[in-house]
Design an enzyme around this catalytic site. Structure first.
Site, PDB file in Angstrom:
ATOM      1  N   ARG A 197       0.854  -1.183   0.000  1.00 30.25           N
ATOM      2  CA  ARG A 197       0.000   0.000   0.000  1.00 30.25           C
ATOM      3  C   ARG A 197       0.896   1.242   0.000  1.00 30.25           C
ATOM      4  O   ARG A 197       1.684   1.433   0.925  1.00 30.25           O
ATOM      5  CB  ARG A 197      -0.902  -0.004   1.236  1.00 30.25           C
ATOM      6  CG  ARG A 197      -1.723   1.258   1.418  1.00 30.25           C
ATOM      7  CD  ARG A 197      -2.680   1.126   2.609  1.00 30.25           C
ATOM      8  NE  ARG A 197      -3.422   2.359   2.827  1.00 30.25           N
ATOM      9  CZ  ARG A 197      -3.156   3.223   3.804  1.00 30.25           C
ATOM     10  NH1 ARG A 197      -2.189   3.002   4.671  1.00 30.25           N
ATOM     11  NH2 ARG A 197      -3.867   4.326   3.937  1.00 30.25           N
ATOM     12  N   GLU A 255      -7.275   8.474   6.384  1.00 29.00           N
ATOM     13  CA  GLU A 255      -7.508   9.147   7.666  1.00 29.00           C
ATOM     14  C   GLU A 255      -7.982  10.601   7.551  1.00 29.00           C
ATOM     15  O   GLU A 255      -7.275  11.518   7.960  1.00 29.00           O
ATOM     16  CB  GLU A 255      -6.236   9.092   8.519  1.00 29.00           C
ATOM     17  CG  GLU A 255      -5.727   7.688   8.767  1.00 29.00           C
ATOM     18  CD  GLU A 255      -4.575   7.661   9.781  1.00 29.00           C
ATOM     19  OE1 GLU A 255      -4.043   8.726  10.118  1.00 29.00           O
ATOM     20  OE2 GLU A 255      -4.230   6.566  10.243  1.00 29.00           O
ATOM     21  N   TYR A 312      -3.733   2.255  15.963  1.00 29.67           N
ATOM     22  CA  TYR A 312      -2.513   2.364  16.771  1.00 29.67           C
ATOM     23  C   TYR A 312      -2.797   2.194  18.251  1.00 29.67           C
ATOM     24  O   TYR A 312      -2.076   1.509  18.950  1.00 29.67           O
ATOM     25  CB  TYR A 312      -1.803   3.703  16.496  1.00 29.67           C
ATOM     26  CG  TYR A 312      -1.223   3.718  15.101  1.00 29.67           C
ATOM     27  CD1 TYR A 312       0.048   3.218  14.862  1.00 29.67           C
ATOM     28  CD2 TYR A 312      -1.974   4.143  14.004  1.00 29.67           C
ATOM     29  CE1 TYR A 312       0.574   3.158  13.581  1.00 29.67           C
ATOM     30  CE2 TYR A 312      -1.456   4.093  12.715  1.00 29.67           C
ATOM     31  CZ  TYR A 312      -0.183   3.592  12.511  1.00 29.67           C
ATOM     32  OH  TYR A 312       0.325   3.522  11.237  1.00 29.67           O
ATOM     33  N   ASN A 370      -7.018   1.789  10.116  1.00 33.98           N
ATOM     34  CA  ASN A 370      -5.717   2.093  10.703  1.00 33.98           C
ATOM     35  C   ASN A 370      -5.885   2.135  12.214  1.00 33.98           C
ATOM     36  O   ASN A 370      -6.735   2.852  12.733  1.00 33.98           O
ATOM     37  CB  ASN A 370      -5.196   3.454  10.224  1.00 33.98           C
ATOM     38  CG  ASN A 370      -4.769   3.420   8.766  1.00 33.98           C
ATOM     39  OD1 ASN A 370      -4.851   2.374   8.111  1.00 33.98           O
ATOM     40  ND2 ASN A 370      -4.312   4.548   8.261  1.00 33.98           N
ATOM     41  N   GLU A 420      -3.126  -0.138   8.327  1.00 35.73           N
ATOM     42  CA  GLU A 420      -1.944   0.320   9.069  1.00 35.73           C
ATOM     43  C   GLU A 420      -2.049  -0.169  10.500  1.00 35.73           C
ATOM     44  O   GLU A 420      -3.094  -0.043  11.137  1.00 35.73           O
ATOM     45  CB  GLU A 420      -1.845   1.853   9.141  1.00 35.73           C
ATOM     46  CG  GLU A 420      -1.375   2.530   7.889  1.00 35.73           C
ATOM     47  CD  GLU A 420      -1.273   4.054   8.051  1.00 35.73           C
ATOM     48  OE1 GLU A 420      -0.993   4.536   9.173  1.00 35.73           O
ATOM     49  OE2 GLU A 420      -1.485   4.748   7.049  1.00 35.73           O
ATOM     50  N   HIS A 429      -2.825  10.893   0.865  1.00 37.62           N
ATOM     51  CA  HIS A 429      -2.280  10.675   2.206  1.00 37.62           C
ATOM     52  C   HIS A 429      -1.682  12.001   2.679  1.00 37.62           C
ATOM     53  O   HIS A 429      -0.476  12.124   2.876  1.00 37.62           O
ATOM     54  CB  HIS A 429      -1.249   9.543   2.180  1.00 37.62           C
ATOM     55  CG  HIS A 429      -0.964   8.931   3.518  1.00 37.62           C
ATOM     56  ND1 HIS A 429      -1.081   7.578   3.788  1.00 37.62           N
ATOM     57  CD2 HIS A 429      -0.557   9.490   4.682  1.00 37.62           C
ATOM     58  CE1 HIS A 429      -0.757   7.334   5.046  1.00 37.62           C
ATOM     59  NE2 HIS A 429      -0.422   8.476   5.616  1.00 37.62           N
TER      60      HIS A 429
HETATM   61  C1  GBH Z   1      -0.966   7.229  10.725  1.00 37.00           C
HETATM   62  O1  GBH Z   1      -1.642   8.179  11.431  1.00 37.00           O
HETATM   63  C2  GBH Z   1      -0.605   7.767   9.392  1.00 37.00           C
HETATM   64  O2  GBH Z   1      -1.477   7.304   8.393  1.00 37.00           O
HETATM   65  C3  GBH Z   1       0.824   7.551   9.017  1.00 37.00           C
HETATM   66  O3  GBH Z   1       1.162   8.361   7.947  1.00 37.00           O
HETATM   67  C4  GBH Z   1       1.698   7.777  10.214  1.00 37.00           C
HETATM   68  O4  GBH Z   1       3.061   7.757   9.917  1.00 37.00           O
HETATM   69  C5  GBH Z   1       1.373   6.722  11.225  1.00 37.00           C
HETATM   70  O5  GBH Z   1       0.027   6.695  11.503  1.00 37.00           O
HETATM   71  C6  GBH Z   1       2.128   6.852  12.527  1.00 37.00           C
HETATM   72  O6  GBH Z   1       1.813   8.032  13.178  1.00 37.00           O
HETATM   73  O7  GBH Z   1      -4.436  10.627  21.374  1.00 37.00           O
HETATM   74  O8  GBH Z   1      -2.101  10.539  21.894  1.00 37.00           O
HETATM   75  O9  GBH Z   1      -3.406   8.527  21.940  1.00 37.00           O
HETATM   76  C7  GBH Z   1      -1.899   7.883  12.775  1.00 37.00           C
HETATM   77  C8  GBH Z   1      -2.844   8.842  13.369  1.00 37.00           C
HETATM   78  C9  GBH Z   1      -2.480   7.876  15.589  1.00 37.00           C
HETATM   79  C10 GBH Z   1      -3.819   9.861  15.186  1.00 37.00           C
HETATM   80  C11 GBH Z   1      -2.913   7.896  17.018  1.00 37.00           C
HETATM   81  C12 GBH Z   1      -4.222   9.881  16.582  1.00 37.00           C
HETATM   82  C13 GBH Z   1      -3.881   9.167  18.810  1.00 37.00           C
HETATM   83  C14 GBH Z   1      -2.794   9.639  19.677  1.00 37.00           C
HETATM   84  N1  GBH Z   1      -3.159   8.728  14.738  1.00 37.00           N
HETATM   85  N2  GBH Z   1      -3.443   9.094  17.442  1.00 37.00           N
HETATM   86  S1  GBH Z   1      -3.234   9.837  21.347  1.00 37.00           S
END
Ligand code: GBH
Length: 488
Positions: A78, A166, A304, A302, A388, A121
């Protein structure tokens, strides 16, 4: 005792990147500036003062990077297309820019890797930002023209298309929090951006479908959203439950409801209107929601981290005080991304964290996938793909102090392994999850944090541009080969 978790036959394994984060070649072959090129020039905007003129130099090292993916057994790659490379001013096609992606797709085909193309993106052409960017409704139509131009050149060779990556980030972090390009901090601009981004998605889907039908092709078309899982700190507290509802609304439902139900969630619109005077409905015109709600073929997820949140008992009734707008030492405005719910507090759960400070709780991913399937994609009969997931951890040099092939990378391997186990559980619980793409193939430009965070399964030495697979990459290669994860 170890367990072997077998994934369904045909499960898609892969890795993801994004144009602005890896390509470099910022001014080559006619490329125009994007809002990230512009933001990098603003003093103080990027943590390490870096820029993306070179990044991972992927523009020149693409054949090497594809060869590396082949060695790792990556089945799906991707990547994103840079709008400003393809249309330097956001409008007129630059064929030399499209050539790069055409070469990339040919290389991938030779390597037996399926391309998964993301049209946006976050790197809007700077010229369009000068005309208002995503606050300007015209940007949505220009995006559909751009989608069409990319399809004209690459359609037929790309089985899967994602319109936006996103849109929460490209609206809230960009126009409300002041953190991402263009670095604005205005809640009204942010809600306009939400709607115009979703409208751009809808218009692009329409164009792509038309072009595909005319060519007798049927690519998968969808979008990728970022999600959180919001847990109330005290489930018996009404204020905390309300805080969780608000964060779930702002981060998740504000996007999934229009896309899958053709309507914005009324409670979220109300929170933003009454709490911050930001009325999203004002930007909606007849027909918009039909376009936005048109069927898609796959939802990219995505993920995290999730979070635990708490409210303030009196806050929901009294308006938030305005100290929310802060100016940093460069005069940059910053505020919360939680429009109208700025007072919601995030409560640490005492979990381990990655180098981003994000909590690690794989079960949140299981809960998310099961919920998305139940509430949105299951009824629509479409699959979820984790587009992701991954973690930033600093280099772990080997015993001799070198980051060489298979340098230890235990935290990242554990993060990916445990999240894959969560995906496996979600599938067992009935969620239709069709693939997993790790973020990221390479260490790269982590937006406002520059090159200070390393998300790659492959190490990049920014002095020499040398690529070195970390232990997590070799572990992942074995997972892909086995179509299974072994847990402890
Ligand atoms: C992605 O965004 C992107 O698509 C990518 O480009 C980027 O490199 C990758 O992730 C890593 O960052 O409120 O402090 O718990 C991730 C976007 C991740 C946004 C987690 C909000 C919450 C942080 N997000 N986040 S917190």
């Amino acid at each position: 005792m170890s367990h072997r978790l077998d994934f369904p036959r045909g499960f898609r394994w892969g890795a993801a990147t994004a144009a602005a984060q890896i390509e470099g070649a910022g001014r080559e072959d006619g490329k125009g500036d994007s809002i990230w090129d512009a933001l990098c020039r603003r003093p103080g905007a990027i943590a390490d003062g870096s820029d993306i003129e070179v990044a991972c130099d992927h523009y020149h090292r693409m054949p090497e990077d594809v060869a590396l993916m082949r060695e790792l057994g990556i089945g799906t790659y991707r990547f994103s297309v840079s709008w400003a490379r393809v249309m330097p001013d956001g409008r007129a096609v630059n064929p030399a820019g499209l050539d790069f992606y055409s070469r990339l797709i040919d290389r991938l085909a030779e390597a037996g890797i399926r391309p998964w193309l993301t049209l946006y993106h976050w790197d809007l052409p700077e010229r369009l930002q000068q005309a208002g960017g995503w606050v300007n409704r015209d940007t949505a139509s220009l995006f559909a023209d751009y989608a069409g131009a990319v399809y004209d050149r690459l359609g037929g060779r790309v089985p899967t298309w994602t319109t936006l990556n996103e849109p929460w980030c490209s609206s809230m972090l960009s126009y409300a929090a002041g953190e991402h390009a263009p670095g604005h901090a205005d809640p009204v601009e942010a809600v306009a951006a939400v709607h115009h981004l979703l409208l751009a998605h809808g218009k692009a889907v329409e164009v792509l479908r038309e072009k595909a039908a005319r060519a007798g092709e049927s690519p998968e078309i969808g979008l990728t959203l970022n999600f959180t899982v919001a847990h109330p700190a005290d489930p018996s507290s009404e204020a905390d439950r309300d805080a969780a509802r608000r964060i779930d609304g702002l981060r998740n439902r504000l996007f999934t409801d229009p896309v899958f139900r053709g309507e914005y969630p009324e409670d979220v619109l109300q929170d933003m209107r009454s709490g911050a005077g930001a009325d999203l409905a004002r930007f909606v015109r007849p027909g918009d929601l039909e376009l936005i709600g048109a069927p898609i073929d796959v939802l990219g997820v995505n993920f995290y981290n999730g979070e635990m949140v708490a409210g303030a008992a009196e806050a929901s009734s009294s308006p938030a005080p305005d100290p929310l707008v802060r100016h940093d030492r460069f005069g940059f405005p910053h505020r919360s991304a939680n429009i109208g719910s700025e007072w919601v507090r995030s409560v640490p759960r005492g979990l381990p964290r990655t180098d981003m400070g994000w909590e690690v709780e794989p079960d949140d991913l299981r809960q998310l996938l099961v919920r998305l399937h139940r509430d949105y994609t299951g009824p629509a009969g479409i699959p979820l793909v984790v587009t992701e997931n991954g973690a930033a951890y600093a280099d772990q040099p080997d015993a001799a102090g070198f980051v060489d092939d298979a340098a230890p990378d235990d935290s990242r391997t554990a993060y990916i392994r445990d999240h894959l186990a969560a995906v496996h559980r979600a599938i067992q619980e009935g969620a239709d999850v069709d693939g997993y793409l790790v973020w990221s193939l390479l260490d790269n430009f982590e937006w406002a944090l520059g090159y200070t965070k390393r998300f790659g399964i492959v190490h990049v030495d920014y002095e020499t541009q040398e690529r070195t697979p970390k232990a997590s990459a070799l572990w992942y290669r074995d997972v892909i080969a086995a179509n299974a994860v072994t847990t402890e």
